[in-house]
Design an enzyme around this catalytic site. Structure first.
Site, PDB file in Angstrom:
ATOM      1  N   GLY A  13       0.786  -1.237   0.000  1.00  0.00           N
ATOM      2  CA  GLY A  13       0.000   0.000   0.000  1.00  0.00           C
ATOM      3  C   GLY A  13       0.813   1.280   0.000  1.00  0.00           C
ATOM      4  O   GLY A  13       0.333   2.329   0.436  1.00  0.00           O
ATOM      5  N   ASN A  15       1.600   3.019  -2.593  1.00  0.00           N
ATOM      6  CA  ASN A  15       0.921   3.955  -3.512  1.00  0.00           C
ATOM      7  C   ASN A  15      -0.325   4.535  -2.857  1.00  0.00           C
ATOM      8  O   ASN A  15      -0.616   5.724  -3.011  1.00  0.00           O
ATOM      9  CB  ASN A  15       0.592   3.258  -4.831  1.00  0.00           C
ATOM     10  CG  ASN A  15       1.803   3.164  -5.729  1.00  0.00           C
ATOM     11  OD1 ASN A  15       2.232   4.158  -6.301  1.00  0.00           O
ATOM     12  ND2 ASN A  15       2.389   1.975  -5.829  1.00  0.00           N
ATOM     13  N   MET A  96      -3.993  -7.285  -7.170  1.00  0.00           N
ATOM     14  CA  MET A  96      -3.484  -8.377  -7.988  1.00  0.00           C
ATOM     15  C   MET A  96      -4.578  -9.350  -8.422  1.00  0.00           C
ATOM     16  O   MET A  96      -4.458 -10.565  -8.274  1.00  0.00           O
ATOM     17  CB  MET A  96      -2.357  -9.092  -7.233  1.00  0.00           C
ATOM     18  CG  MET A  96      -1.131  -8.211  -7.067  1.00  0.00           C
ATOM     19  SD  MET A  96      -0.614  -7.464  -8.641  1.00  0.00           S
ATOM     20  CE  MET A  96       0.895  -6.644  -8.167  1.00  0.00           C
ATOM     21  N   LEU A  99      -9.704  -7.630 -13.356  1.00  0.00           N
ATOM     22  CA  LEU A  99     -11.129  -7.340 -13.222  1.00  0.00           C
ATOM     23  C   LEU A  99     -11.865  -7.628 -14.521  1.00  0.00           C
ATOM     24  O   LEU A  99     -11.393  -7.261 -15.603  1.00  0.00           O
ATOM     25  CB  LEU A  99     -11.313  -5.876 -12.824  1.00  0.00           C
ATOM     26  CG  LEU A  99     -10.804  -5.532 -11.423  1.00  0.00           C
ATOM     27  CD1 LEU A  99     -10.802  -4.021 -11.211  1.00  0.00           C
ATOM     28  CD2 LEU A  99     -11.637  -6.224 -10.357  1.00  0.00           C
ATOM     29  N   ASN A 113      -5.117   2.153 -13.381  1.00  0.00           N
ATOM     30  CA  ASN A 113      -4.170   1.171 -12.831  1.00  0.00           C
ATOM     31  C   ASN A 113      -2.757   1.748 -12.867  1.00  0.00           C
ATOM     32  O   ASN A 113      -2.383   2.461 -13.804  1.00  0.00           O
ATOM     33  CB  ASN A 113      -4.219  -0.097 -13.699  1.00  0.00           C
ATOM     34  CG  ASN A 113      -3.263  -1.186 -13.224  1.00  0.00           C
ATOM     35  OD1 ASN A 113      -3.189  -1.479 -12.026  1.00  0.00           O
ATOM     36  ND2 ASN A 113      -2.526  -1.780 -14.136  1.00  0.00           N
ATOM     37  N   HIS A 115       1.143   0.666 -13.102  1.00  0.00           N
ATOM     38  CA  HIS A 115       1.965  -0.508 -13.453  1.00  0.00           C
ATOM     39  C   HIS A 115       3.432  -0.092 -13.512  1.00  0.00           C
ATOM     40  O   HIS A 115       3.756   0.931 -14.127  1.00  0.00           O
ATOM     41  CB  HIS A 115       1.505  -1.104 -14.794  1.00  0.00           C
ATOM     42  CG  HIS A 115       2.240  -2.358 -15.129  1.00  0.00           C
ATOM     43  ND1 HIS A 115       2.222  -3.476 -14.314  1.00  0.00           N
ATOM     44  CD2 HIS A 115       3.057  -2.677 -16.171  1.00  0.00           C
ATOM     45  CE1 HIS A 115       2.977  -4.417 -14.846  1.00  0.00           C
ATOM     46  NE2 HIS A 115       3.503  -3.965 -15.967  1.00  0.00           N
ATOM     47  N   ASP A 156      -2.715  -4.910 -17.541  1.00  0.00           N
ATOM     48  CA  ASP A 156      -1.783  -3.770 -17.556  1.00  0.00           C
ATOM     49  C   ASP A 156      -1.728  -3.128 -18.945  1.00  0.00           C
ATOM     50  O   ASP A 156      -0.658  -2.853 -19.487  1.00  0.00           O
ATOM     51  CB  ASP A 156      -0.380  -4.229 -17.098  1.00  0.00           C
ATOM     52  CG  ASP A 156      -0.421  -4.773 -15.679  1.00  0.00           C
ATOM     53  OD1 ASP A 156      -1.111  -4.158 -14.844  1.00  0.00           O
ATOM     54  OD2 ASP A 156       0.198  -5.803 -15.412  1.00  0.00           O
ATOM     55  N   GLU A 185       6.545   5.898  -9.108  1.00  0.00           N
ATOM     56  CA  GLU A 185       5.097   5.624  -9.063  1.00  0.00           C
ATOM     57  C   GLU A 185       4.385   6.609  -8.146  1.00  0.00           C
ATOM     58  O   GLU A 185       3.299   7.103  -8.472  1.00  0.00           O
ATOM     59  CB  GLU A 185       4.839   4.220  -8.484  1.00  0.00           C
ATOM     60  CG  GLU A 185       5.246   3.093  -9.354  1.00  0.00           C
ATOM     61  CD  GLU A 185       4.897   1.751  -8.721  1.00  0.00           C
ATOM     62  OE1 GLU A 185       4.451   0.889  -9.479  1.00  0.00           O
ATOM     63  OE2 GLU A 185       5.073   1.557  -7.514  1.00  0.00           O
TER      64      GLU A 185
END
Ligand code: GAR
Length: 205
Positions: A13, A15, A96, A99, A113, A115, A156, A185
């Site tokens: 977590g 991000n 991970m 969807l 998302n 990546h 991705d 990121e």
């Protein structure tokens, strides 16, 4: 209007933390991100992302897969929980699971998302490790980070909102490269969210 964000995360977590911090931060009294994380969901009870959310009094939910549950069934359950928070944007921050349309069709143009690779490169898990291996083998010079929309069940892959090259240095170890990619990121996702929130606020003619 302050944007409502829901973050989906399976792991550490970091991000999520960067997003929460940017929602809390002001620079010269201007809010860094005019947004609020209104919910965090994990598919794993042990995800540290849940602790981070709880520390900041953000609501959490664990949606663990049930035995024999199909992917569309899981995703329909997930959509109901996420939808109850009425998000403007849903951020997959190390979530991970792929969807399916049973989730995505409920939130068109709202799911993004993060990546740890450049567009079209290294989809799936362990992207940083694979980039480092390719560098050591001499077939790669750099890697990167992207934030993209998730329009369908592709892994991705989707329209890119923001991307940034991350150099790989001869003196790098896997952990120094991981640290550089993660730091990238954490700023890129805020930049992408700022962009989306500004666009959502802009009047349409
Ligand atoms: C991040 O590096 C993110 O880019 C990656 O998972 C990590 C989660 O870290 N996502 C993917 O690899 C998606 N295919 P975090 O839990 O510390 O934010």
């Amino acid at each position: 209007m302050t944007a409502r964000l829901v973050v989906l995360a399976s792991g550490n977590g970091t991000n999520l933390q960067a997003i929460i911090d940017a929602c809390d931060a002001t620079i010269n009294t201007v809010q860094q991100l005019d947004a609020q994380v209104v919910g965090v969901v994990s598919n794993k009870h042990e995800a540290f992302a849940l602790n981070r959310a709880e520390c900041h009094k953000v609501e959490t939910a664990v949606v663990a897969a049930k035995p024999h549950e199909t992917r569309p069934q899981y995703d329909a359950r997930l959509a109901q929980i996420v939808g109850a928070w009425q998000p403007h944007i849903i951020v997959l921050a190390g979530f991970m699971r792929v969807l399916s349309n049973s989730f995505l069709s409920q939130f068109p143009n709202q799911v993004i998302n993060i990546h740890p690779a450049l567009p079209g490169q290294l989809p799936g898990v362990h992207a940083i490790e694979r980039a480092f291996t390719e560098f050591v083998q001499g077939s790669r010079r750099e890697t990167g980070v992207m934030v993209h929309f998730v329009p369908d069940e592709g892994v991705d892959n989707g329209p890119v909102i923001a991307q940034q090259i991350v150099p790989i240095h001869v003196a790098d170890t896997l952990s120094s490269l991981e640290a550089r990619v993660h730091a990238t990121e954490h700023t890129l996702v805020i930049h992408a969210l700022q962009q989306l929130i500004t666009q959502q606020k802009a009047p349409t003619s």
